[in-house]
Design a protein around this motif. Structure first.
Motif, mmCIF file in Angstrom:
data_model
loop_
_atom_site.group_PDB
_atom_site.id
_atom_site.type_symbol
_atom_site.label_atom_id
_atom_site.label_comp_id
_atom_site.label_asym_id
_atom_site.label_seq_id
_atom_site.Cartn_x
_atom_site.Cartn_y
_atom_site.Cartn_z
ATOM 1 N N ILE A 183 3.358 -4.922 2.523
ATOM 2 C CA ILE A 183 2.740 -5.682 3.622
ATOM 3 C C ILE A 183 3.062 -7.168 3.476
ATOM 4 N N PHE A 205 0.880 -1.170 0.000
ATOM 5 C CA PHE A 205 0.000 0.000 0.000
ATOM 6 C C PHE A 205 0.916 1.218 0.000
ATOM 7 N N ALA A 250 -0.249 -7.342 10.735
ATOM 8 C CA ALA A 250 0.813 -8.166 10.124
ATOM 9 C C ALA A 250 0.518 -8.482 8.661
ATOM 10 N N GLY A 251 -0.741 -8.404 8.263
ATOM 11 C CA GLY A 251 -1.069 -8.651 6.849
ATOM 12 C C GLY A 251 -1.938 -9.864 6.620
ATOM 13 N N LYS A 252 -2.523 -10.416 7.672
ATOM 14 C CA LYS A 252 -3.332 -11.647 7.527
ATOM 15 C C LYS A 252 -4.559 -11.409 6.634
ATOM 16 N N SER A 253 -5.316 -10.355 6.942
ATOM 17 C CA SER A 253 -6.521 -10.086 6.138
ATOM 18 C C SER A 253 -6.136 -9.714 4.710
ATOM 19 N N THR A 254 -5.078 -8.936 4.574
ATOM 20 C CA THR A 254 -4.620 -8.544 3.232
ATOM 21 C C THR A 254 -4.306 -9.787 2.413
ATOM 22 N N GLU A 286 -10.419 -14.698 10.984
ATOM 23 C CA GLU A 286 -10.803 -14.652 12.400
ATOM 24 C C GLU A 286 -12.228 -15.161 12.604
ATOM 25 N N HIS A 319 -6.613 -15.233 16.072
ATOM 26 C CA HIS A 319 -5.902 -14.819 17.284
ATOM 27 C C HIS A 319 -6.268 -15.741 18.446
ATOM 28 N N ARG A 341 0.763 -10.478 14.716
ATOM 29 C CA ARG A 341 0.226 -9.291 15.406
ATOM 30 C C ARG A 341 -0.795 -8.535 14.541
ATOM 31 N N ASN A 342 -1.528 -7.630 15.169
ATOM 32 C CA ASN A 342 -2.434 -6.747 14.423
ATOM 33 C C ASN A 342 -1.625 -6.007 13.365
HETATM 34 N N1 LIG Z 1 -6.501 -0.360 1.644
HETATM 35 C C1 LIG Z 1 -5.450 -0.122 2.432
HETATM 36 N N2 LIG Z 1 -4.730 1.008 2.311
HETATM 37 C C2 LIG Z 1 -3.654 1.261 3.084
HETATM 38 N N3 LIG Z 1 -3.198 0.409 4.026
HETATM 39 C C3 LIG Z 1 -3.866 -0.737 4.195
HETATM 40 C C4 LIG Z 1 -5.031 -1.069 3.409
HETATM 41 N N4 LIG Z 1 -5.487 -2.281 3.804
HETATM 42 C C5 LIG Z 1 -4.647 -2.682 4.793
HETATM 43 N N5 LIG Z 1 -3.687 -1.769 5.028
HETATM 44 C C6 LIG Z 1 -2.598 -1.869 6.012
HETATM 45 O O1 LIG Z 1 -1.968 -3.119 5.814
HETATM 46 C C7 LIG Z 1 -1.521 -3.640 7.069
HETATM 47 C C8 LIG Z 1 -2.057 -5.059 7.209
HETATM 48 O O2 LIG Z 1 -3.458 -5.008 7.481
HETATM 49 P P1 LIG Z 1 -4.286 -6.336 7.686
HETATM 50 O O3 LIG Z 1 -5.700 -5.946 7.860
HETATM 51 O O4 LIG Z 1 -3.935 -7.269 6.595
HETATM 52 O O5 LIG Z 1 -3.669 -6.885 9.052
HETATM 53 P P2 LIG Z 1 -4.074 -8.138 9.941
HETATM 54 O O6 LIG Z 1 -2.852 -8.983 10.130
HETATM 55 O O7 LIG Z 1 -5.258 -8.804 9.350
HETATM 56 O O8 LIG Z 1 -4.424 -7.425 11.312
HETATM 57 P P3 LIG Z 1 -5.484 -7.756 12.494
HETATM 58 O O9 LIG Z 1 -4.850 -8.833 13.333
HETATM 59 O O10 LIG Z 1 -5.559 -6.455 13.195
HETATM 60 O O11 LIG Z 1 -6.784 -8.167 11.842
HETATM 61 C C9 LIG Z 1 -2.003 -2.679 8.140
HETATM 62 O O12 LIG Z 1 -0.933 -1.845 8.514
HETATM 63 C C10 LIG Z 1 -3.095 -1.880 7.448
HETATM 64 O O13 LIG Z 1 -3.200 -0.580 7.971
#
Ligand SMILES: Nc1ncnc2c1ncn2[C@@H]1O[C@H](COP(=O)(O)OP(=O)(O)OP(=O)(O)O)[C@@H](O)[C@H]1O
Length: 214
Positions: A22, A17, A44-48, A162, A194, A41-42
């Protein structure tokens, strides 16, 4: 015996991004009967990563294949093979719980889904709420309905972000047993979590994202 071919194959996936990368050079193969837990961790990029896996987001680099077919959210074959619960689902405001499940089952080719829908309603403990509209459900009940949508349709790969969110303790126990059984029946599963108890019970492999490379 020949090694089973991959249900999901991810090669060299990268997602950034702006200037922030990520996911970088991420590769993974998941076979039938395997369950991969994504932890970390929050942020970390799991949802991405999960969104890239199911075609809801487009990687900047790399490939995703399901059963040998390139990922495309609009491909009928991929939509048939992949069941996902990754975002808060939008429900039709004027269709009841049971009507949602019936509709989904029929949309995926079942001609007489009553018995399956009843079974899944029992499993997610939404029988008393089966006639209610989604807007009247509690947040945990809405989560149960979202999970139920994955279990009333054919599937080879289950992708969950999750899935334990908003479930009560008993619900998390049910989910762990359900996903373990799905995996043992030959489904491939990728899920972010988590919840250590869920990871422990379900995962055949744990992939920690955002971990320092060693
Ligand atoms: N559309 C976007 N634009 C900019 N940054 C983004 C976008 N989508 C995600 N991010 C960033 O990418 C990083 C990974 O986000 P993601 O949601 O994948 O984390 P996660 O591991 O699923 O976290 P959590 O445990 O909090 O659910 C975060 O820093 C988030 O702010």
């Amino acid at each position: 015996m020949a090694k089973r071919s991959a249900v999901l194959k991810v090669s060299g996936l990268r997602r950034a991004f702006g200037p922030v990368t990520i996911i970088d050079s991420f590769s993974l193969e998941v076979r039938a009967g395997e369950a991969i837990a994504l932890t970390g961790r929050n942020g970390a990029g799991k949802s991405t990563l999960l969104r890239c896996l199911v075609g809801a987001d487009r990687p900047d680099d790399g490939t995703v294949e399901v059963m040998g077919n390139p990922m495309s959210e609009t491909s009928p074959q991929i939509r048939r093979d992949v069941a996902t619960v990754i975002d808060d689902l939008d429900f039709f405001p004027d269709l009841s719980v049971v009507e949602h499940l019936d509709l989904l089952a029929r949309a995926h080719g079942m001609t007489d889904p009553d018995a399956l829908v009843d079974e899944v309603l029992e499993e997610v403990q939404l029988v008393p709420q089966s006639g209610q509209l989604p807007g009247t459900l509690s947040s945990g009940q809405r989560r149960r309905l979202a999970l139920a949508t994955a279990f009333v349709r054919p599937r080879k790969l289950l992708v969950l972000d999750e899935p334990e969110q908003r479930l009560d303790t008993e619900g998390v126990g049910w989910l762990a047993a359900k996903l373990k059984a799905e995996r043992q029946q030959g489904l491939a599963i990728v899920f972010a979590s988590h919840e250590p108890a869920l990871v422990e019970t379900v995962a055949t492999r744990v992939v920690e994202l955002g971990a320092p490379r060693g």
